[in-house]
Design a protein around this motif. Structure first.
Motif, PDB file in Angstrom:
ATOM      1  N   ILE A 169       0.861  -1.186   0.000  1.00  0.00           N
ATOM      2  CA  ILE A 169       0.000   0.000   0.000  1.00  0.00           C
ATOM      3  C   ILE A 169       0.894   1.231   0.000  1.00  0.00           C
ATOM      4  CG2 ILE A 169      -1.783   1.279   1.230  1.00  0.00           C
ATOM      5  CD1 ILE A 169      -2.571  -1.366   2.568  1.00  0.00           C
ATOM      6  N   GLN A 170       0.665   2.117  -0.970  1.00  0.00           N
ATOM      7  CA  GLN A 170       1.436   3.351  -1.013  1.00  0.00           C
ATOM      8  C   GLN A 170       0.861   4.348  -0.016  1.00  0.00           C
ATOM      9  OE1 GLN A 170       2.017   5.168  -4.850  1.00  0.00           O
ATOM     10  NE2 GLN A 170       3.025   6.966  -3.984  1.00  0.00           N
ATOM     11  N   VAL A 171       1.729   4.858   0.842  1.00  0.00           N
ATOM     12  CA  VAL A 171       1.332   5.783   1.898  1.00  0.00           C
ATOM     13  C   VAL A 171       1.671   7.211   1.495  1.00  0.00           C
ATOM     14  CG1 VAL A 171       1.653   6.413   4.315  1.00  0.00           C
ATOM     15  CG2 VAL A 171       1.784   4.018   3.625  1.00  0.00           C
ATOM     16  N   SER A 172       0.747   8.116   1.705  1.00  0.00           N
ATOM     17  CA  SER A 172       1.036   9.542   1.589  1.00  0.00           C
ATOM     18  C   SER A 172       1.418  10.036   2.980  1.00  0.00           C
ATOM     19  CB  SER A 172      -0.181  10.307   1.066  1.00  0.00           C
ATOM     20  OG  SER A 172       0.051  11.701   1.115  1.00  0.00           O
ATOM     21  N   ILE A 173       2.704  10.264   3.190  1.00  0.00           N
ATOM     22  CA  ILE A 173       3.173  10.638   4.522  1.00  0.00           C
ATOM     23  C   ILE A 173       2.646  12.007   4.935  1.00  0.00           C
ATOM     24  CG2 ILE A 173       5.250  11.177   5.880  1.00  0.00           C
ATOM     25  CD1 ILE A 173       6.698   9.021   4.237  1.00  0.00           C
ATOM     26  N   ASP A 174       2.558  12.932   3.972  1.00  0.00           N
ATOM     27  CA  ASP A 174       2.088  14.289   4.301  1.00  0.00           C
ATOM     28  C   ASP A 174       0.626  14.518   3.967  1.00  0.00           C
ATOM     29  OD1 ASP A 174       2.217  14.306   1.557  1.00  0.00           O
ATOM     30  OD2 ASP A 174       3.508  16.065   1.393  1.00  0.00           O
ATOM     31  N   GLY A 175      -0.053  13.484   3.437  1.00  0.00           N
ATOM     32  CA  GLY A 175      -1.475  13.609   3.132  1.00  0.00           C
ATOM     33  C   GLY A 175      -1.791  14.389   1.876  1.00  0.00           C
ATOM     34  N   ASP A 176      -0.790  14.682   1.038  1.00  0.00           N
ATOM     35  CA  ASP A 176      -1.012  15.441  -0.197  1.00  0.00           C
ATOM     36  C   ASP A 176      -1.513  14.497  -1.286  1.00  0.00           C
ATOM     37  OD1 ASP A 176      -0.979  16.959  -2.472  1.00  0.00           O
ATOM     38  OD2 ASP A 176       1.097  17.636  -2.285  1.00  0.00           O
ATOM     39  N   PRO A 177      -2.768  14.632  -1.709  1.00  0.00           N
ATOM     40  CA  PRO A 177      -3.324  13.697  -2.691  1.00  0.00           C
ATOM     41  C   PRO A 177      -2.695  13.825  -4.075  1.00  0.00           C
ATOM     42  CG  PRO A 177      -4.866  15.496  -2.296  1.00  0.00           C
ATOM     43  CD  PRO A 177      -3.763  15.653  -1.296  1.00  0.00           C
ATOM     44  N   GLU A 178      -2.055  14.952  -4.355  1.00  0.00           N
ATOM     45  CA  GLU A 178      -1.468  15.158  -5.677  1.00  0.00           C
ATOM     46  C   GLU A 178      -0.293  14.219  -5.931  1.00  0.00           C
ATOM     47  OE1 GLU A 178      -2.668  17.176  -8.078  1.00  0.00           O
ATOM     48  OE2 GLU A 178      -4.339  17.485  -6.689  1.00  0.00           O
ATOM     49  N   ARG A 179       0.357  13.760  -4.884  1.00  0.00           N
ATOM     50  CA  ARG A 179       1.551  12.928  -5.039  1.00  0.00           C
ATOM     51  C   ARG A 179       1.226  11.433  -4.992  1.00  0.00           C
ATOM     52  NH1 ARG A 179       6.480  14.880  -4.347  1.00  0.00           N
ATOM     53  NH2 ARG A 179       7.178  13.108  -3.108  1.00  0.00           N
ATOM     54  N   GLY A 180      -0.048  11.097  -4.826  1.00  0.00           N
ATOM     55  CA  GLY A 180      -0.417   9.693  -4.753  1.00  0.00           C
ATOM     56  C   GLY A 180      -0.207   9.144  -3.354  1.00  0.00           C
ATOM     57  N   GLY A 181      -0.847   8.042  -3.092  1.00  0.00           N
ATOM     58  CA  GLY A 181      -0.715   7.422  -1.787  1.00  0.00           C
ATOM     59  C   GLY A 181      -1.935   7.636  -0.924  1.00  0.00           C
ATOM     60  N   ALA A 182      -2.112   6.727   0.020  1.00  0.00           N
ATOM     61  CA  ALA A 182      -3.262   6.775   0.917  1.00  0.00           C
ATOM     62  C   ALA A 182      -2.889   7.489   2.212  1.00  0.00           C
ATOM     63  CB  ALA A 182      -3.722   5.360   1.236  1.00  0.00           C
ATOM     64  N   ALA A 183      -3.811   8.289   2.714  1.00  0.00           N
ATOM     65  CA  ALA A 183      -3.608   8.934   4.011  1.00  0.00           C
ATOM     66  C   ALA A 183      -3.692   7.884   5.115  1.00  0.00           C
ATOM     67  CB  ALA A 183      -4.653  10.020   4.231  1.00  0.00           C
ATOM     68  N   GLY A 184      -3.115   8.214   6.255  1.00  0.00           N
ATOM     69  CA  GLY A 184      -3.040   7.256   7.350  1.00  0.00           C
ATOM     70  C   GLY A 184      -4.377   6.660   7.740  1.00  0.00           C
ATOM     71  N   ASP A 185      -5.436   7.469   7.744  1.00  0.00           N
ATOM     72  CA  ASP A 185      -6.754   6.972   8.151  1.00  0.00           C
ATOM     73  C   ASP A 185      -7.333   5.954   7.178  1.00  0.00           C
ATOM     74  OD1 ASP A 185      -6.607   8.601  10.352  1.00  0.00           O
ATOM     75  OD2 ASP A 185      -7.938  10.159   9.552  1.00  0.00           O
ATOM     76  N   ASP A 186      -6.824   5.952   5.938  1.00  0.00           N
ATOM     77  CA  ASP A 186      -7.361   5.044   4.923  1.00  0.00           C
ATOM     78  C   ASP A 186      -6.621   3.713   4.857  1.00  0.00           C
ATOM     79  OD1 ASP A 186      -9.250   6.941   4.083  1.00  0.00           O
ATOM     80  OD2 ASP A 186      -7.803   7.888   2.736  1.00  0.00           O
ATOM     81  N   LEU A 187      -5.531   3.603   5.581  1.00  0.00           N
ATOM     82  CA  LEU A 187      -4.710   2.397   5.455  1.00  0.00           C
ATOM     83  C   LEU A 187      -5.441   1.143   5.914  1.00  0.00           C
ATOM     84  CD1 LEU A 187      -1.185   3.619   6.633  1.00  0.00           C
ATOM     85  CD2 LEU A 187      -2.006   3.257   4.307  1.00  0.00           C
ATOM     86  N   GLY A 188      -6.191   1.240   7.008  1.00  0.00           N
ATOM     87  CA  GLY A 188      -6.892   0.065   7.530  1.00  0.00           C
ATOM     88  C   GLY A 188      -7.856  -0.539   6.530  1.00  0.00           C
ATOM     89  N   PRO A 189      -8.788   0.252   5.976  1.00  0.00           N
ATOM     90  CA  PRO A 189      -9.718  -0.316   4.996  1.00  0.00           C
ATOM     91  C   PRO A 189      -9.041  -0.875   3.750  1.00  0.00           C
ATOM     92  CG  PRO A 189     -10.563   1.763   5.848  1.00  0.00           C
ATOM     93  CD  PRO A 189      -9.178   1.619   6.373  1.00  0.00           C
ATOM     94  N   ILE A 190      -7.984  -0.206   3.277  1.00  0.00           N
ATOM     95  CA  ILE A 190      -7.281  -0.719   2.101  1.00  0.00           C
ATOM     96  C   ILE A 190      -6.581  -2.025   2.431  1.00  0.00           C
ATOM     97  CG2 ILE A 190      -5.527  -0.243   0.356  1.00  0.00           C
ATOM     98  CD1 ILE A 190      -6.070   2.766   0.828  1.00  0.00           C
ATOM     99  N   ALA A 191      -5.910  -2.068   3.565  1.00  0.00           N
ATOM    100  CA  ALA A 191      -5.234  -3.302   3.978  1.00  0.00           C
ATOM    101  C   ALA A 191      -6.231  -4.446   4.095  1.00  0.00           C
ATOM    102  CB  ALA A 191      -4.514  -3.083   5.308  1.00  0.00           C
ATOM    103  N   ASP A 192      -7.386  -4.187   4.680  1.00  0.00           N
ATOM    104  CA  ASP A 192      -8.403  -5.230   4.811  1.00  0.00           C
ATOM    105  C   ASP A 192      -8.880  -5.702   3.439  1.00  0.00           C
ATOM    106  OD1 ASP A 192      -8.209  -4.998   7.554  1.00  0.00           O
ATOM    107  OD2 ASP A 192     -10.018  -3.759   7.763  1.00  0.00           O
ATOM    108  N   ALA A 193      -9.056  -4.759   2.502  1.00  0.00           N
ATOM    109  CA  ALA A 193      -9.520  -5.117   1.160  1.00  0.00           C
ATOM    110  C   ALA A 193      -8.503  -5.988   0.444  1.00  0.00           C
ATOM    111  CB  ALA A 193      -9.794  -3.853   0.344  1.00  0.00           C
ATOM    112  N   VAL A 194      -7.221  -5.639   0.551  1.00  0.00           N
ATOM    113  CA  VAL A 194      -6.182  -6.445  -0.087  1.00  0.00           C
ATOM    114  C   VAL A 194      -6.109  -7.827   0.561  1.00  0.00           C
ATOM    115  CG1 VAL A 194      -3.702  -6.654  -0.512  1.00  0.00           C
ATOM    116  CG2 VAL A 194      -4.829  -4.429  -0.782  1.00  0.00           C
ATOM    117  N   ALA A 195      -6.110  -7.860   1.878  1.00  0.00           N
ATOM    118  CA  ALA A 195      -5.952  -9.120   2.601  1.00  0.00           C
ATOM    119  C   ALA A 195      -7.114 -10.080   2.339  1.00  0.00           C
ATOM    120  CB  ALA A 195      -5.811  -8.853   4.095  1.00  0.00           C
ATOM    121  N   SER A 196      -8.272  -9.549   2.042  1.00  0.00           N
ATOM    122  CA  SER A 196      -9.449 -10.401   1.834  1.00  0.00           C
ATOM    123  C   SER A 196      -9.588 -10.880   0.389  1.00  0.00           C
ATOM    124  CB  SER A 196     -10.714  -9.653   2.239  1.00  0.00           C
ATOM    125  OG  SER A 196     -10.943  -8.536   1.391  1.00  0.00           O
ATOM    126  N   SER A 197      -8.718 -10.419  -0.507  1.00  0.00           N
ATOM    127  CA  SER A 197      -8.795 -10.807  -1.918  1.00  0.00           C
ATOM    128  C   SER A 197      -8.008 -12.086  -2.169  1.00  0.00           C
ATOM    129  CB  SER A 197      -8.241  -9.678  -2.792  1.00  0.00           C
ATOM    130  OG  SER A 197      -8.155 -10.099  -4.138  1.00  0.00           O
TER     131      SER A 197
END
Length: 235
Positions: free
Chosen positions: A132-160
């Motif tokens: 999962i690509q993390v946006s360390i500073d939360g800037d959506p222009e550079r790509g990556g997920a903000a910290g609060d979104d990591l849990g749902p994305i991780a769960d989605a990947v793990a369940s596939s």
């Protein structure tokens, strides 16, 4: 430049980068060999990839599907098997193409992309590895997920069924001290590993900041210019 001269050039650069990685591991109290070099070969020809493979490189990274797909096919046609990492921002409509040649996708940053990749990876002999690509500073222009979104994305990947959650990837934001950036990344990684103990891979650090990344737990560093030279963007 002929193949012999290019091989010698790459061998010298590879040795220098390897020394930097080994020294950083020693200074961080980590064992030698605990960090994998991913050679970022974007804009460079398949001939360079084959030379690197001959020098012992096992992992290569690309960030544009239209370049990576034919390059991976050319290398495999030469009888060389490598671990291909897709490290660029990925549109869902490219998921099927990338899943056909990549072993690892390091740039998953949404539940929707995870779903598209999972569908594209169905039927592979082995699950597609995902960071999962993390946006360390939360800037959506550079790509990556903000910290609060990591849990749902991780769960989605793990369940596939077609995917395997392996960990996180990040780039230090512009203007941030690398140690500050990678310390924050290490905090975010701890939260993901607590919920998904197998997600221990951490892809962080490039030519200019690999030492800081290794200090904060990187297991993979993505090296381009220090290994292959400055890119000719017109290639």
């Amino acid at each position: 430049m002929d193949d012999g001269a290019r091989r010698a050039e790459l061998a010298a650069s590879l040795a220098e980068v390897g020394e930097r990685i080994d020294r950083a591991c020693a200074e961080a109290g980590r064992p030698a060999g605990s960090v994998t070099l991913t050679a970022v070969t974007k804009t460079y020809p398949a001939s360079d990839v084959l030379l690197l493979a001959g020098l012992g490189v096992t992992d290569v990274g690309e960030n544009r599907d239209q370049e990576a797909a034919p390059k991976a096919a050319e290398v495999r046609a030469a009888g060389v098997e490598l671990r291909w990492h897709y490290i660029g921002q990925l549109q869902r409509n490219k998921a099927k193409s990338v899943a056909a040649y990549a072993d690892v996708v390091e740039s998953v940053d949404s539940v929707r992309l995870a779903a598209a990749l999972g569908k594209a990876a169905a039927g592979r002999p082995a699950p597609l590895e995902v960071l999962i690509q993390v946006s360390i500073d939360g800037d959506p222009e550079r790509g990556g997920a903000a910290g609060d979104d990591l849990g749902p994305i991780a769960d989605a990947v793990a369940s596939s069924d077609g995917l395997r959650l392996c960990g996180l990837m990040a780039v230090a934001p512009l203007g941030w001290e690398p140690d500050r950036a990678f310390a924050r990344l290490a905090e975010l990684r701890s939260g993901v590993v607590a919920a998904h103990p197998g997600a221990t891979t951490l892809s962080a650090g490039m030519s200019g900041d690999l030492e800081a990344a290794i200090r904060h737990g990187a297991t993979h560093v993505r090296i381009g210019s220090s290994l292959l030279g400055m890119r000719n963007l017109l290639r």
